[in-house]
Design a protein around this motif. Sequence first.
Motif, PDB file in Angstrom:
ATOM      1  N   GLU A 259       0.828  -1.206   0.000  1.00 43.35           N
ATOM      2  CA  GLU A 259       0.000   0.000   0.000  1.00 43.35           C
ATOM      3  C   GLU A 259       0.859   1.252   0.000  1.00 43.35           C
ATOM      4  OE1 GLU A 259      -3.332   2.099   2.979  1.00 43.35           O
ATOM      5  OE2 GLU A 259      -1.958   0.585   3.720  1.00 43.35           O
TER       6      GLU A 259
ATOM      7  N   GLU B 225       3.132   7.469   1.348  1.00 44.31           N
ATOM      8  CA  GLU B 225       3.353   8.856   0.949  1.00 44.31           C
ATOM      9  C   GLU B 225       4.643   8.964   0.163  1.00 44.31           C
ATOM     10  OE1 GLU B 225       4.020   9.069   5.483  1.00 44.31           O
ATOM     11  OE2 GLU B 225       3.907  11.114   4.695  1.00 44.31           O
TER      12      GLU B 225
ATOM     13  N   TYR C 272       2.944  14.052  -1.105  1.00 41.10           N
ATOM     14  CA  TYR C 272       1.603  13.538  -1.386  1.00 41.10           C
ATOM     15  C   TYR C 272       1.365  12.362  -0.453  1.00 41.10           C
ATOM     16  CZ  TYR C 272      -2.412  11.607  -3.834  1.00 41.10           C
ATOM     17  OH  TYR C 272      -3.657  11.131  -4.138  1.00 41.10           O
ATOM     18  N   TYR C 273       0.204  12.362   0.222  1.00 40.16           N
ATOM     19  CA  TYR C 273      -0.083  11.370   1.237  1.00 40.16           C
ATOM     20  C   TYR C 273      -1.236  10.472   0.825  1.00 40.16           C
ATOM     21  CZ  TYR C 273       2.648  14.466   4.227  1.00 40.16           C
ATOM     22  OH  TYR C 273       3.651  15.219   4.762  1.00 40.16           O
ATOM     23  N   GLY C 274      -1.150   9.216   1.272  1.00 38.86           N
ATOM     24  CA  GLY C 274      -2.274   8.327   1.117  1.00 38.86           C
ATOM     25  C   GLY C 274      -3.353   8.691   2.124  1.00 38.86           C
ATOM     26  N   ASP C 275      -4.596   8.390   1.799  1.00 37.32           N
ATOM     27  CA  ASP C 275      -5.711   8.791   2.645  1.00 37.32           C
ATOM     28  C   ASP C 275      -5.624   8.197   4.050  1.00 37.32           C
ATOM     29  OD1 ASP C 275      -8.152   8.777  -0.049  1.00 37.32           O
ATOM     30  OD2 ASP C 275      -6.785  10.326   0.667  1.00 37.32           O
ATOM     31  N   SER C 276      -5.075   7.001   4.174  1.00 37.91           N
ATOM     32  CA  SER C 276      -5.090   6.332   5.468  1.00 37.91           C
ATOM     33  C   SER C 276      -4.145   6.960   6.488  1.00 37.91           C
ATOM     34  CB  SER C 276      -4.731   4.853   5.297  1.00 37.91           C
ATOM     35  OG  SER C 276      -3.427   4.726   4.761  1.00 37.91           O
TER      36      SER C 276
ATOM     37  N   LYS D  87      -3.116  10.453   6.208  1.00 35.63           N
ATOM     38  CA  LYS D  87      -3.146  11.919   6.123  1.00 35.63           C
ATOM     39  C   LYS D  87      -3.414  12.529   7.486  1.00 35.63           C
ATOM     40  CE  LYS D  87      -4.792  13.294   2.300  1.00 35.63           C
ATOM     41  NZ  LYS D  87      -5.704  13.649   1.187  1.00 35.63           N
TER      42      LYS D  87
ATOM     43  N   ASP E 124      -2.005   0.230  11.505  1.00 37.30           N
ATOM     44  CA  ASP E 124      -0.754   0.681  10.873  1.00 37.30           C
ATOM     45  C   ASP E 124       0.316  -0.410  10.920  1.00 37.30           C
ATOM     46  OD1 ASP E 124      -1.309   3.889  12.389  1.00 37.30           O
ATOM     47  OD2 ASP E 124      -1.634   3.339  10.275  1.00 37.30           O
TER      48      ASP E 124
ATOM     49  N   THR F 267       2.436   6.440  -7.285  1.00 39.04           N
ATOM     50  CA  THR F 267       1.775   5.892  -6.104  1.00 39.04           C
ATOM     51  C   THR F 267       1.595   4.380  -6.174  1.00 39.04           C
ATOM     52  OG1 THR F 267      -0.414   6.286  -7.061  1.00 39.04           O
ATOM     53  CG2 THR F 267       0.519   8.040  -5.682  1.00 39.04           C
TER      54      THR F 267
END
Length: 123
Positions: free
Chosen positions: A46, A49, A58-62, A64, A89, A105
């Motif tokens: 997954e 960032e 740029y960050y992944g939604d999980s 942020k 996590d 990504t």
Amino acid sequence: QVQLVESGGRMVQAGGSLRLSCAASGRTVSSYVMGWFRQAPGKEREFVELIKWSGSTYYGDSVKGRFTISRDNAKNTVYLQMNSLKPEDTAVYYCAAARTTGWPTVPVEYAYWGQGTQVTVSS
């Protein structure tokens, strides 16, 4: 060739913090996009960032709002500051490098990978 070595992973309680490091060698990675990915058992790798040479991120939604990526080009090192950790996590965290002008990504966009460092968050 670029060699990447992650460190800093360990077990931590939920709500705690960790800082992971990724040291690069072989050539300078100041012009590379550096990314962090994670992989939990039985799941796909997954995106977490990334940070570009300019410092743009740029960050992944999980993650942020909880995780912060940074880089020290003089040290050829990238960091991942993880706060407010949750049991979900828990994963092996990988550092990766991509020579691109885009915003990669997905794993296939990265040419170089570290061996990973285990992060375990207990509830």
